[in-house]
Design a protein around this motif. Structure first.
Motif, PDB file in Angstrom:
ATOM      1  N   ILE A  94       0.841  -1.209   0.000  1.00  0.00           N
ATOM      2  CA  ILE A  94       0.000   0.000   0.000  1.00  0.00           C
ATOM      3  C   ILE A  94       0.873   1.256   0.000  1.00  0.00           C
ATOM      4  N   ALA A 163      -3.242  -2.052  -6.808  1.00  0.00           N
ATOM      5  CA  ALA A 163      -3.692  -0.925  -5.990  1.00  0.00           C
ATOM      6  C   ALA A 163      -3.179   0.422  -6.461  1.00  0.00           C
ATOM      7  N   ILE A 198     -10.421   7.674  -1.841  1.00  0.00           N
ATOM      8  CA  ILE A 198      -9.892   6.423  -1.282  1.00  0.00           C
ATOM      9  C   ILE A 198     -10.856   5.853  -0.251  1.00  0.00           C
ATOM     10  N   VAL A 202     -12.809   2.303  -0.608  1.00  0.00           N
ATOM     11  CA  VAL A 202     -12.614   1.183   0.318  1.00  0.00           C
ATOM     12  C   VAL A 202     -13.947   0.720   0.893  1.00  0.00           C
ATOM     13  N   TYR A 206     -15.796  -2.786  -0.121  1.00  0.00           N
ATOM     14  CA  TYR A 206     -16.069  -3.848   0.863  1.00  0.00           C
ATOM     15  C   TYR A 206     -17.550  -4.232   0.843  1.00  0.00           C
ATOM     16  N   THR A 241     -19.772   3.939  -7.411  1.00  0.00           N
ATOM     17  CA  THR A 241     -18.701   4.537  -6.600  1.00  0.00           C
ATOM     18  C   THR A 241     -18.192   5.821  -7.236  1.00  0.00           C
ATOM     19  N   LEU A 250     -10.583   1.414  -7.325  1.00  0.00           N
ATOM     20  CA  LEU A 250     -10.214   0.833  -6.031  1.00  0.00           C
ATOM     21  C   LEU A 250     -11.350  -0.039  -5.501  1.00  0.00           C
ATOM     22  N   ALA A 251     -12.582   0.398  -5.694  1.00  0.00           N
ATOM     23  CA  ALA A 251     -13.743  -0.348  -5.192  1.00  0.00           C
ATOM     24  C   ALA A 251     -13.844  -1.724  -5.838  1.00  0.00           C
ATOM     25  N   ILE A 254     -11.052  -4.087  -4.526  1.00  0.00           N
ATOM     26  CA  ILE A 254     -11.335  -4.588  -3.177  1.00  0.00           C
ATOM     27  C   ILE A 254     -12.481  -5.597  -3.212  1.00  0.00           C
TER      28      ILE A 254
END
Length: 580
Positions: A94, A163, A198, A202, A206, A241, A250-251, A254
């Motif tokens: 990260i 990432a 960010i 995230v 999730y 998102t 990023l979504a 993850i």
């Protein structure tokens, strides 16, 4: 009729492009060429300066298709990230994917300022465009070359490559908006936008991953629809998102990680279709980007662009990797390889289309520089990746198992799958001692007849064995059915000295006067093999420690229980050059 004829001609052209993509991927694997490079070249050949003569300049369509393609590619990257394999590499990855991108972008901006005479924001925009590595390019080359990397190095690359794209995409968009002046922006406002993107990425990633897992397990869909449910859900999550100001890239990454590490229905079908969808997304994206390029314009900025590319490969990326990974006590060999394998790919060219979409001044210059940087990276770094892995001592000496596996999901439950293998001569499955406790033989096909496990009396050579096994055990079971007719645990290649797996390397170093790095001296032989071979050591795996070779002779419960030690002759030492 003329309209129908025109449609048929276009369909024929599209079909031939897909066939050309299939053929080029086979050639790329055969000659070790980066697949992205092949697709880009095909696109350029079809473009305005090539034999196709197609004039293509639709940046809006390119951005739309590129966004969808990157969404599919990043979701696929998440689906291949196993939590147990990357544990311990999350924090450094990260840091490398965030701070590393910022350092790389800032240093590259300095080179851009002097080589292209750009102002601060323009230089930073160009630096950000080429700052991130390309996950698809990196792992295609690793798989195509049959490379196996050390556990920590491989997991760091895997997480970083997946990432860092969202970070680079968001920064490029934010700086483009700032330069365009379409929104009032301050440094604090930019920082807040990054935090929001960010954070939202995230959280929604999730929650979206949990919803995808629930939907896959809740609905008993007709055969073949579960994979499309997963892909459509990922695209929905991506768009939602982005609409709330988060990072959709990023979504979806993850969400993919969450799906990969939860029991889900039809996993093998999902992964199979995802493979094809990812390949096709790469094909379409790379062809479009190749079509968008104009080779005669590339020549106008060729030398400054080559200078930026060289600075990026030899200075900016190595400095960023060293600064980010040294605090986590990575070895110099690991740092060197991760620095060199920072391939630039379609993401960089896609990011360069954002200034084009915003109609910024010098927008085509950003695109052309990024194109030259990507081509240079793929040619120089892409073709030297296997040599670099061996040079830096990161490559693990192992070949892929040559087994063919039949894998079927069992409706009504999520924990187990039905796996089928051909029993090869000399494989470990012939010895019942090697069978894991959570794997059960259900039936055997022998001489064309089906026999139950009790009737068969165990597996024999040339049988087809069908097993009930946990979903996560398939990769480990592959090694049980590898043919190994020549393997002889008493043979000289397994070492003259037989030692227990829990022998400490420090003790071996003192007794046999071996050079073992300080960080390995408290390791047992079993721990060393577990770290280097991703917790799946197999009989015959070997590692060099100074002037000696350790070879796995026996395993128990997926750990090395017995090793052989063989001292190398002077000639063998010069050839192997192996170190722990």
């Amino acid at each position: 009729m003329d309209a129908l004829h025109h449609i048929d001609v276009r369909l024929l052209g599209y079909a031939l492009l897909v066939l050309a993509g299939v053929a080029s991927s086979l050639l790329a694997r055969r000659f070790g060429a980066p697949l992205l490079l092949v697709f880009l070249v095909i696109g350029m050949l079809l473009g305005v300066d090539g034999i196709g003569g197609i004039r293509f300049s639709d940046t809006r369509l390119t951005f739309l298709i590129g966004s969808v393609a990157l969404c599919v590619i990043l979701f696929d990257g998440g689906l291949r990230t196993r939590a147990d394999a990357v544990r311990g590499s999350v924090t450094p990855s990260i840091v490398l994917a965030t701070v590393g991108v910022l350092i790389t972008a800032a240093l590259t901006a300095v080179a851009s300022h002097y080589l292209l005479d750009l102002n601060l924001l323009q230089s930073l925009l160009l630096g950000t465009v080429v700052a991130s590595t390309d996950a698809a390019a990196v792992f295609f080359l690793i798989r195509a070359g049959g490379l196996h990397l050390e556990k920590r190095t491989g997991s760091t690359l895997e997480l970083e490559s997946g990432a860092n794209d969202p970070m680079a995409i968001f920064l490029t968009t934010a700086i483009t908006v700032w330069i365009a002046g379409t929104e009032a922006q301050t440094y604090l406002g930019l920082l807040w936008s990054i935090v929001l993107a960010i954070g939202a990425g995230v959280v929604l990633g999730y929650l979206g991953g949990r919803v995808i897992v629930w939907a896959l397990n809740r609905y008993d869909l007709p055969a073949g629809l579960h994979p499309w449910l997963a892909i459509a859900s990922a695209l929905t999550l991506f768009a939602l998102t982005n609409l709330v100001g988060g990072s959709g890239y990023l979504a979806v990454y993850i969400a993919g990680v969450l799906v990969a590490n939860r029991p889900v229905r039809a996993r093998s079908d999902v992964m199979s279709v995802q493979d094809a969808a990812t390949w096709f997304a790469q094909l379409v994206m790379f062809l479009l980007l190749g079509l968008l390029a104009t080779p005669h314009d590339l020549l106008k900025i060729l030398w400054p662009a080559l200078g930026i590319s060289a600075f990026l490969m030899l200075v900016a990326r190595p400095v960023a990797v060293f600064a980010c990974l040294m605090p986590f006590k990575y070895r110099l060999g690991e740092i060197g390889f991760i620095a060199w394998v920072g391939l630039r790919g379609a993401v960089g060219i896609f990011l360069a289309s954002i200034p084009l979409l915003a109609k910024l001044p010098n927008a085509w210059m950003y695109f052309n520089v990024a194109f030259v940087v990507v081509l240079t990276s793929l040619v120089v770094q892409g073709w030297t990746l296997p040599r670099a892995a061996h040079f830096f001592g990161i490559a693990v000496p192992r070949k892929d198992p040559d087994t063919r596996r039949v894998q079927l999901d069992l409706p009504g439950q999520l924990e187990y799958e039905l796996l089928g293998y051909r029993v090869a001569p000399g494989c470990r499955a012939l010895n019942p001692v090697h069978w894991p406790l959570n794997v059960r033989l259900l039936m055997v096909v022998r001489d064309g007849k089906i026999q139950s496990a009790e009737e068969s009396g165990g597996v024999q050579v040339q049988d087809y064995a069908y097993l009930l096994a946990p979903s996560a055990s398939a990769q480990r079971l592959d090694w049980m059915f590898v043919g190994n007719e020549s393997t002889d645990a008493q043979g000289s290649r397994f070492g003259e000295l037989v030692l227990p797996g829990d022998v400490e390397l420090g003790t071996l170093a003192e007794f046999y006067d071996l050079h073992v790095p300080a960080r390995f001296r408290k390791f047992t032989a079993a721990n060393l093999f577990a770290e280097r071979f991703d917790d799946m050591p197999q009989i015959g795996d070997h590692l060099g420690i100074g002037p000696a070779t350790l070879t796995v002779r026996a395993t128990k419960d997926d750990r090395v229980s017995e090793v052989g030690l063989r001292l190398l002759s002077l000639g063998e030492r010069l050839i192997s050059g192996a170190n722990a």
